[in-house]
Design a protein around this motif. Structure first.
Motif, mmCIF file in Angstrom:
data_model
loop_
_atom_site.group_PDB
_atom_site.id
_atom_site.type_symbol
_atom_site.label_atom_id
_atom_site.label_comp_id
_atom_site.label_asym_id
_atom_site.label_seq_id
_atom_site.Cartn_x
_atom_site.Cartn_y
_atom_site.Cartn_z
ATOM 1 N N MET A 99 114.191 50.963 78.990
ATOM 2 C CA MET A 99 115.048 52.691 79.407
ATOM 3 C C MET A 99 114.279 53.282 78.842
ATOM 4 O O MET A 99 114.301 54.179 80.407
ATOM 5 C CB MET A 99 116.312 52.313 78.618
ATOM 6 N N TRP A 100 113.423 54.097 78.572
ATOM 7 C CA TRP A 100 112.708 55.179 77.670
ATOM 8 C C TRP A 100 111.676 55.247 79.134
ATOM 9 O O TRP A 100 111.387 56.366 80.199
ATOM 10 C CB TRP A 100 112.137 55.191 76.723
ATOM 11 N N ILE A 101 111.014 53.795 79.223
ATOM 12 C CA ILE A 101 109.772 53.914 79.981
ATOM 13 C C ILE A 101 110.878 54.045 82.246
ATOM 14 O O ILE A 101 109.919 55.276 83.064
ATOM 15 C CB ILE A 101 109.158 52.569 80.787
ATOM 16 N N ASN A 102 111.958 53.891 81.934
ATOM 17 C CA ASN A 102 112.867 53.555 83.746
ATOM 18 C C ASN A 102 112.699 55.428 83.891
ATOM 19 O O ASN A 102 112.726 55.828 84.363
ATOM 20 C CB ASN A 102 114.170 52.983 83.289
ATOM 21 N N LEU A 103 113.251 55.983 82.054
ATOM 22 C CA LEU A 103 113.695 57.575 82.244
ATOM 23 C C LEU A 103 112.955 58.056 82.786
ATOM 24 O O LEU A 103 112.774 59.667 83.065
ATOM 25 C CB LEU A 103 114.228 58.097 80.565
ATOM 26 N N ILE A 104 111.418 57.723 81.847
ATOM 27 C CA ILE A 104 110.520 58.894 82.096
ATOM 28 C C ILE A 104 110.156 58.798 82.971
ATOM 29 O O ILE A 104 109.718 60.095 83.972
ATOM 30 C CB ILE A 104 109.146 58.250 80.944
ATOM 31 N N LEU A 105 109.082 57.965 84.125
ATOM 32 C CA LEU A 105 109.199 57.390 85.455
ATOM 33 C C LEU A 105 110.532 58.134 86.523
ATOM 34 O O LEU A 105 109.661 58.487 87.462
ATOM 35 C CB LEU A 105 109.395 56.300 86.014
ATOM 36 N N HIS A 106 112.076 57.497 85.857
ATOM 37 C CA HIS A 106 112.603 58.561 86.821
ATOM 38 C C HIS A 106 112.362 60.368 86.767
ATOM 39 O O HIS A 106 112.475 61.092 88.101
ATOM 40 C CB HIS A 106 113.774 58.485 86.313
ATOM 41 N N ILE A 107 112.148 60.763 85.520
ATOM 42 C CA ILE A 107 111.959 62.404 85.270
ATOM 43 C C ILE A 107 110.885 62.516 85.729
ATOM 44 O O ILE A 107 110.484 63.776 86.753
ATOM 45 C CB ILE A 107 111.564 62.702 84.163
ATOM 46 N N ALA A 108 109.425 61.924 86.062
ATOM 47 C CA ALA A 108 108.158 62.183 86.523
ATOM 48 C C ALA A 108 108.343 61.958 88.225
ATOM 49 O O ALA A 108 107.750 63.156 89.131
ATOM 50 C CB ALA A 108 106.955 61.014 86.121
ATOM 51 N N LYS A 109 109.175 61.050 89.101
ATOM 52 C CA LYS A 109 109.125 61.142 90.422
ATOM 53 C C LYS A 109 110.555 61.949 90.626
ATOM 54 O O LYS A 109 110.184 62.291 91.905
ATOM 55 C CB LYS A 109 110.304 60.199 90.561
#
Length: 398
Positions: free
Chosen positions: A125-135
């Protein structure tokens, strides 16, 4: 719905509708392609997840739980980065289901294994959220960059619009002035020739005057020369405006050029009782397009005679450092400051006096020719005290 008023308007309307339809079709295709791409990425991420599950199932005893979770995290990372936040969540859910199938049930209920599974879920979940914010940050940066680009394009279009409007205005002024100025010598020449023909055909030899006939023919010749000069000036303007003015430099003496040009005005100077004095160095040699520089000198001397009010004109040709100077001074009425600032623009004249005929393009042509030689023309003037035009041309030593 208002009907078009002409065929051209109807054509333009039809073209506009077709363009609008093409844009809608392109937008629909773009949206459809985007959905297809997203579906393909989702499928690929699921395939990666299933592949990771197969590897873990086959080599679970060798890999261990930590390596198994790491393989699943790789597929989650791919899904989150190349897909979307939702695709990442779907991949996490699929991974958890597969992990429950891959890891033996006895291990699942073990606190350590359960902790690893929960840690995997949180980490995914954390990786998904971080990548979503980065995108989102990356998309925002791209949006800002595109916005800046389109703003610059809008500014360029605005400047182009102003330029083209000015060009249209200049064209309209050009057509108006040219038609009027060209019509005058044509009408005068035609009238003189008609009068001369009438006299030759109808006047008896006793009353026929050769002197009058010569006067009419000389007047017609003068108007024809004036018309020829106007046409040549208009052709030069066309060359300049289309940037097709080409120079043919050759070694030339500015003193000799000045003497030749003054000699061509000898008859006019004598007729108008104007004195022109030439002084300066014995020889000023430099590489210039001789015919074009003659044209510049002719325009400047002609203006000095025209606006000099019959007073003496002084011409100086000399070297000054790396420059060759051609300075011409008249003692006429001078140029008002408001006109002086735009005197080298197209269709501008050095005087508001409507008695001075011309297209108002001589100084514009002269300035452009001198600029093409990497030089400049400097004007100094005071109302009531005459004007001085100084042409500065660079001397290139070989």
């Amino acid at each position: 719905m208002t009907l078009p008023k002409s065929v051209s308007e109807a054509t333009d309307t039809g073209k506009s509708i077709r363009d609008h339809t093409d844009e809608i079709r392109k937008f629909k295709l773009s949206a459809k392609n985007t959905r297809i791409i997203m579906l393909a990425r989702l499928s690929f991420s699921f395939i990666l997840t299933l592949l990771a599950a197969g590897i873990c199932y086959r080599y679970q005893s060798v890999l261990g739980t930590g390596t198994t979770l790491l393989l699943f995290l790789m597929s989650v990372t791919f899904a989150a980065w190349f897909g979307s936040f939702r695709i990442g969540l779907a991949n996490i859910c699929l991974s958890v289901i597969l992990l429950l199938l891959v890891i033996p049930l006895t291990s699942v209920w073990d606190i350590a294994a359960l902790s690893e599974l929960i840690l995997y879920l949180l980490l995914g979940m954390w990786i998904n959220l971080i990548l979503h914010i980065a995108k989102k940050v990356d998309l925002a940066a791209q949006f800002d960059e595109k916005e800046k680009y389109y703003r610059n394009q809008i500014e360029v279009l605005k400047k182009d619009n102003i330029y083209f409007r000015q060009e249209i205005k200049v064209r309209d002024e050009f057509l108006s002035i040219a038609s009027h100025e060209l019509k005058t010598p044509l009408t005068s020449t035609l009238l003189k020739l008609q009068t001369a023909l009438h006299n030759v055909r109808n006047v008896s030899l006793a009353k026929f005057s050769v002197q009058n006939l010569m006067g009419m023919l000389e007047s017609a010749e003068l108007q024809t020369k004036r018309l020829s000069k106007m046409i040549n000036d208009l052709l030069n303007v066309s060359l300049i405006r289309t940037r097709r003015l080409e120079l043919e430099p050759e070694k030339s003496d500015l003193i000799a050029i000045a003497r030749d040009v003054i000699g061509r005005f000898a008859e006019k100077l004598e007729k108008e009782a104007v004195t022109v004095t030439l002084k300066g160095d014995e020889s000023v040699m430099l590489d210039v397009d001789k015919l074009r520089i003659e044209q510049v000198f002719t325009n400047l001397i002609s203006n000095a005679i025209k606006y000099g009010e019959g007073k003496p004109v002084e011409i100086t040709v000399k070297k000054k450092g790396s420059l060759a100077l051609f300075r011409i001074t008249d003692h006429g009425s001078g140029i008002p400051e408001g006109i002086r600032k735009r005197i080298f623009e197209l269709f501008e004249r050095g005087s508001n006096n409507s008695g001075h005929k011309g297209l108002g393009i001589g100084l514009y042509i002269s300035d452009q020719i001198v600029r093409a030689h990497r030089g400049r023309i400097v004007v100094e003037s005071r109302v009531g005290d005459g004007s001085t035009f100084t042409t500065e041309l660079p001397i290139y030593e070989k």
